[in-house]
Design a protein around this motif. Structure first.
Motif, PDB file in Angstrom:
ATOM      1  N   CYS A 133      24.262  53.741  53.953  1.00  0.00           N
ATOM      2  CA  CYS A 133      24.473  54.403  55.255  1.00  0.00           C
ATOM      3  C   CYS A 133      25.938  54.715  55.529  1.00  0.00           C
ATOM      4  N   SER A 134      26.813  54.366  54.586  1.00  0.00           N
ATOM      5  CA  SER A 134      28.257  54.619  54.730  1.00  0.00           C
ATOM      6  C   SER A 134      28.846  53.891  55.941  1.00  0.00           C
ATOM      7  N   TRP A 135      28.428  52.644  56.157  1.00  0.00           N
ATOM      8  CA  TRP A 135      29.010  51.828  57.218  1.00  0.00           C
ATOM      9  C   TRP A 135      30.307  51.217  56.701  1.00  0.00           C
ATOM     10  N   LYS A 136      31.351  51.313  57.478  1.00  0.00           N
ATOM     11  CA  LYS A 136      32.635  50.765  57.079  1.00  0.00           C
ATOM     12  C   LYS A 136      32.781  49.344  57.599  1.00  0.00           C
ATOM     13  N   PHE A 137      32.993  48.399  56.668  1.00  0.00           N
ATOM     14  CA  PHE A 137      33.090  46.987  57.015  1.00  0.00           C
ATOM     15  C   PHE A 137      34.416  46.691  57.715  1.00  0.00           C
ATOM     16  N   CYS A 138      34.353  45.831  58.762  1.00  0.00           N
ATOM     17  CA  CYS A 138      35.552  45.502  59.532  1.00  0.00           C
ATOM     18  C   CYS A 138      35.898  44.019  59.506  1.00  0.00           C
ATOM     19  N   HIS A 139      34.901  43.157  59.780  1.00  0.00           N
ATOM     20  CA  HIS A 139      35.228  41.746  60.016  1.00  0.00           C
ATOM     21  C   HIS A 139      34.001  40.870  59.744  1.00  0.00           C
ATOM     22  N   LEU A 146      30.684  42.519  61.183  1.00  0.00           N
ATOM     23  CA  LEU A 146      30.956  43.664  62.044  1.00  0.00           C
ATOM     24  C   LEU A 146      31.369  44.863  61.201  1.00  0.00           C
ATOM     25  N   PHE A 147      30.669  45.970  61.413  1.00  0.00           N
ATOM     26  CA  PHE A 147      31.031  47.247  60.827  1.00  0.00           C
ATOM     27  C   PHE A 147      31.520  48.140  61.971  1.00  0.00           C
TER      28      PHE A 147
END
Length: 234
Positions: A133-139, A146-147
């Motif tokens: 889904c092209s979710w960008k990982f954050c934390h 969290l994405f």
């Protein structure tokens, strides 16, 4: 000595499979010798306490070697990956999946002396989904990922009827729809889909093949490293 004992028994025109169930130490002399003659290396991350480091080592191994590689925990979520592929097939369904804003994954936290990280399969599943889904990982915290547009909650339950670390339930929620996939026994996942306006008839995804343990057999006969597997690791 193990390498020289094994080598004479290898038949040249048949594939060689290295099934390594101990915690993989990629610089171990025996492992380095055996993987050079293997067509496919099957590892098990169940005893790994540092999954990101394990993924990094696997990616490096895949980049420099001609053999194919897989992790048993990746094969153990094959039914969940196949189920989502079936559920989100059309363009409209994929758009609904892309609109997901909250994910809840419940995993089996049953104690086991061999499996040290019981969230491994849950991690594999959500990061595989994120790559699709092209979710960008954050934390990351112990119980939440969290994405940029999605929050993921990891919930532990202890169920003696299921194997430690297995995924018990997946819930996907967006502003329009709610999807619930619930493992009710070793052979069935119940699927429920609803929105504020309607509720679809629940259906059952059957796991006969995986319940019989054929996922390992299928992995042994494959010839290539899964692109989805490598993308999930990175």
């Amino acid at each position: 000595k193990v390498f020289f004992l094994v080598l004479p028994h290898i038949i040249p025109d048949l594939p060689v499979h290295l099934l390594w169930l101990d915690p993989p130490i990629f610089t171990m002399p025996l492992f380095m010798q055996l993987e050079t003659i293997a067509d496919r290396v099957v590892l098990d991350s169940g005893s790994c306490t540092n999954l990101p480091l394990f993924g990094e080592k696997i990616s490096m191994l895949a980049a420099k070697n001609s053999c194919s590689i897989v992790d048993l925990n990746w094969t153990r979520i094959s039914a969940w990956r196949e189920l989502l592929h079936l559920e989100f097939t059309t363009h409209e369904e994929k758009q609904l999946l892309a609109a997901t804003c909250r994910v809840t994954i419940t995993y089996n936290g049953l104690e086991n002396t061999y499996i040290s990280e019981k969230k491994t399969q849950a991690y594999y599943f959500i990061f595989w989904l994120a790559t699709r889904c092209s979710w960008k990982f954050c934390h990351k915290t112990d119980h939440q990922l969290l994405f940029e547009t999605v929050s993921v909650d990891l919930i532990e339950e202890k169920k003696t009827a299921f194997k430690p670390g297995c995924i018990l339930r997946v819930e996907l929620k967006s502003k329009a729809y709610s999807y619930e996939f619930h493992l009710v026994n070793k052979q069935e996942i119940h699927v429920k889909i609803s929105s504020e306006q309607k509720c679809f008839i629940p259906w059952i995804y059957r796991l006969e093949d995986d319940a019989k343990g054929s996922s390992l057999s299928r992995e042994l006969v494959k010839k290539h490293t899964s692109k989805h597997f490598l993308q999930t690791l990175t």
